[in-house]
Motif scaffolding. Structure first.
Motif, PDB file in Angstrom:
ATOM      1  N   ASN A 195      -2.020   2.933   6.629  1.00 50.58           N
ATOM      2  CA  ASN A 195      -0.252   2.343   5.265  1.00 50.58           C
ATOM      3  C   ASN A 195       0.567   3.072   5.784  1.00 50.58           C
TER       4      ASN A 195
ATOM      5  N   PHE B  65       3.083   2.377  -2.911  1.00 54.83           N
ATOM      6  CA  PHE B  65       1.722   2.197  -3.405  1.00 54.83           C
ATOM      7  C   PHE B  65       1.017   3.092  -2.214  1.00 54.83           C
ATOM      8  N   PRO B  66       1.856   2.332  -1.041  1.00 57.45           N
ATOM      9  CA  PRO B  66       1.513   2.613   0.655  1.00 57.45           C
ATOM     10  C   PRO B  66       1.989   3.494   1.033  1.00 57.45           C
TER      11      PRO B  66
ATOM     12  N   GLY C 226       0.436   6.762  -0.325  1.00 51.94           N
ATOM     13  CA  GLY C 226      -0.844   7.550   0.766  1.00 51.94           C
ATOM     14  C   GLY C 226      -0.450   7.277   2.297  1.00 51.94           C
TER      15      GLY C 226
ATOM     16  N   ALA D  10      -4.922   2.349  -1.780  1.00 54.55           N
ATOM     17  CA  ALA D  10      -3.216   2.321  -1.689  1.00 54.55           C
ATOM     18  C   ALA D  10      -2.865   0.812  -1.712  1.00 54.55           C
TER      19      ALA D  10
END
Length: 630
Positions: free
Chosen positions: A124, A11-12, A15, A38
């Protein structure tokens, strides 16, 4: 859910990629929202991982996820694989939970900055590096995450690189950490040379058989690993980068100090507790360094006037407490204080950022005062964090700090306990001083700043409110927290040496906090004791503390300047004389030879034919001689 734990990294990372390539096209709001969502998704996925672990029996809460082979060379086999257990899940939730709130806060704090896409990309990426560090199931992958957060700290501390002070602070953080990381790398190499593997499970299973308790190898490995922790977690003597890290944006300070990077060293020592248990000398060094750092940084914080610098030295001091805990074998207590500290220290930094934002960039507490009525949400939440870090019951800091002091006392390290107790009083004093100078008393705000004074937007105040709740109630879950971590630290407990009962230790801890707060109130609120007079009576001591014992000056004189002079000499002598001499000498030699050979290129065919005949004769003669010899 446990089989898909790797998604917390995805997820990150997504990002990072989207904001890096398309952030400026997406626009300011979309860019910040994407980065925040994220990290929030990683937190929610982490909650699901926690639920999955809780559904397993306590003894089975250790899941290894082998994603794919990373390095296969001779005897070195390293996989890209993750370890999901109570310790890594606690760290995962702290990093993503506090990190998501800091990301949300950043949407308001950085909304006017033109480099918003670069900022959220770095933010991120910081989360990705920290998650890789805490989820790694081998030392090499841990080192990769370790270096990734080091890189991100350089990028974020020096984010406003147009300012020389910010650029210098970023370089300082990077270089100082390289010193510790060099020792850390040597420790990992020694682990591979000793065990033939870098996997946590294999190393920890073989350690009691392979290593002699108290032996040279165990001590060397753990001291080298701790060298890395000294740099990353800003302990004596490699703490000097952290106060200068204030040059970065305030959300960066909160992220580095509360949820990432500086806690990596504490986590690493806790993760490798099996090795430290076999090296009592190293454990004693960890406890001693942590205790000395705690009181050392606390004394410096007593006289600082920059609100962020006070909090920076406070972080160094609180990290010392955590190392005191893991040094005496109270690993769960150290991780518990790491968790509660993440809540109230993030709240303190974000609250300070709210004040700075409201005052148009002012950070000097001598130009504040009376802000509580103007910044109501910021003031209330900051007070909660102040009482929590001061150790006032029933807030979280009381429970976690009391566990550490009790563990130090019962382990027989009474001098370390006493220093820790004194440090608790100093912490209460300097944090009370910061609160009274900033929020109470007469206003010393400039007319221009007072004209623009306003409370921060909801994107900044909502994270403050959430963190205030966590800082207030997190201590109530101490027993459940320790029970959850029990399978990780099974058999690793601080020794019990008896002495004062628990109630007496608690009373002394609370008394130290109350005395610190009362003394600060008399000096900075009631003005019954004039701090200026105390400073005037012992000006040399005041200068010593204000200038942080002149350690940075000492580094400049003893390390930086000599190395700079050596570099200058090498540049003039070796580089210009030898390197450039060789580089310039080779073409000069070729040019000279070319000039000599040029005479043979006369253009007369008869001369060329004669040369050819001579050549054939010479070659033929040599060939005949060689044939006869054979």
């Amino acid at each position: 859910m446990l089989q898909y734990a790797w998604l917390v990294l995805v997820f990150p990372l997504a990002g990072v990629l989207i904001n890096a390539f398309f952030g400026y096209r997406l626009g300011r709001r979309a860019c910040g929202a994407l980065a925040t969502v994220a990290v929030a998704l990683s937190f929610l996925w982490g909650v699901g991982i926690l639920a999955g672990l809780l559904n397993l029996p306590a003894e089975a809460r250790e899941v290894h996820l082998a994603l794919w082979d990373w390095i296969v060379a001779a005897d070195l086999h390293v996989g890209l694989s993750l370890l999901v257990d109570p310790l890594s899940v606690v760290m995962l939730l702290v990093v993503t939970g506090v990190g998501a709130l800091i990301h949300l806060y950043s949407n308001g704090y950085m909304r006017e900055d033109p480099d918003y896409a670069r900022f959220f990309t770095y933010l991120n990426l910081f989360i990705v590096g920290m998650l890789l560090l805490v989820l790694a199931d081998n030392f090499l992958l841990l080192y990769l995450g370790w270096e990734a957060v080091g890189l991100c700290s350089y990028l974020l501390i020096g984010f406003w690189y147009q300012k020389k002070s910010a650029a210098d602070a970023g370089k300082k953080a990077f270089i100082v950490n390289r010193v510790g990381d060099f020792g850390f790398a040597l420790g990992i190499m020694l682990i591979f040379a000793t065990f033939g593997t870098l996997g946590f499970r294999e190393v920890f299973e073989r350690a009691p058989v392979t290593l002699q308790a108290g032996g040279a190898v165990a001590t060397a490995i753990t001291l080298l690993l701790f060298t890395g922790a000294i740099g990353k977690s800003a302990q004596i003597p490699l703490y000097v980068w952290l106060p200068d890290a204030m040059e970065g944006p305030t959300p960066v300070s909160a992220l580095i100090h509360a949820a990432t990077m500086v806690t990596a060293g504490v986590y690493m020592v806790a993760r490798t507790h099996v090795l430290f248990a076999l090296a009592p000398v190293s454990s004693a060094v960890v406890a001693a360094i942590g205790t000395l750092t705690a009181i050392y940084a606390a004394t410096i914080a007593l006289v600082q006037t920059d609100i962020k610098r006070v909090l920076a030295y406070s972080t160094i001091s609180q990290l010392g407490y955590m190392f005191l805990a893991v040094g005496v074998g109270a690993y769960a207590a150290g991780i518990f204080h790491l968790t509660t500290h993440a809540f109230f220290k993030a709240l303190l930094f974000l609250g300070a950022g709210s004040v700075i934002h409201a005052l148009g960039g002012e950070q000097d507490m001598r130009r504040m005062g009376g802000l509580f009525s103007k910044l109501r949400v910021t003031g209330i939440t900051f007070v909660v964090a102040w009482l929590a870090i001061s150790g006032i019951p029933p807030l979280s800091g009381f429970f976690s700090k009391d566990e550490i002091l009790a563990a130090a006392y019962h382990s027989g390290n009474v001098p370390l306990w006493l220093i820790g107790l004194i440090t608790a009083g100093l912490t209460a004093f300097y944090m009370s001083r910061a609160v009274f100078l900033t929020f109470f008393g007469d206003s010393r705000v400039s007319h221009e700043a007072a004209h623009h004074l306003h409370e921060s937007p909801p994107t900044m105040t909502v994270p403050l409110a959430v963190l205030a709740v966590l800082a207030a109630i997190a201590g109530l879950g101490a027993s459940a927290f320790n029970g959850f971590l029990e399978p990780v630290f099974e058999g690793a407990h601080a020794a019990e040496a008896g002495g004062l009962p628990e109630a007496a230790l608690i009373a002394l801890s609370v008394l130290a906090a109350v005395v610190g707060i009362a003394l600060a109130w008399l000096m900075y609120q009631r003005r019954a004791i004039a701090p200026e007079r105390i400073g005037a009576r012992v000006p040399s001591l005041h200068r010593l503390l204000y200038n942080a014992y002149y350690v940075d000056y000492g580094y400049q004189r003893l390390v930086v300047r000599p190395l700079h002079a050596l570099a200058q000499w090498l540049a003039r002598s070796f580089d210009l004389g030898v390197i450039d001499g060789i580089v310039n000498g080779v073409p000069a030699l070729v040019s000279g030879m070319s000039r000599r050979l040029r005479g043979w290129q006369s253009g007369y065919v008869r001369r060329y034919a004669l040369s050819l005949v001579f050549g054939v004769v010479i070659v033929t003669t040599v060939a005949l001689v060689m044939v006869r010899t054979i």
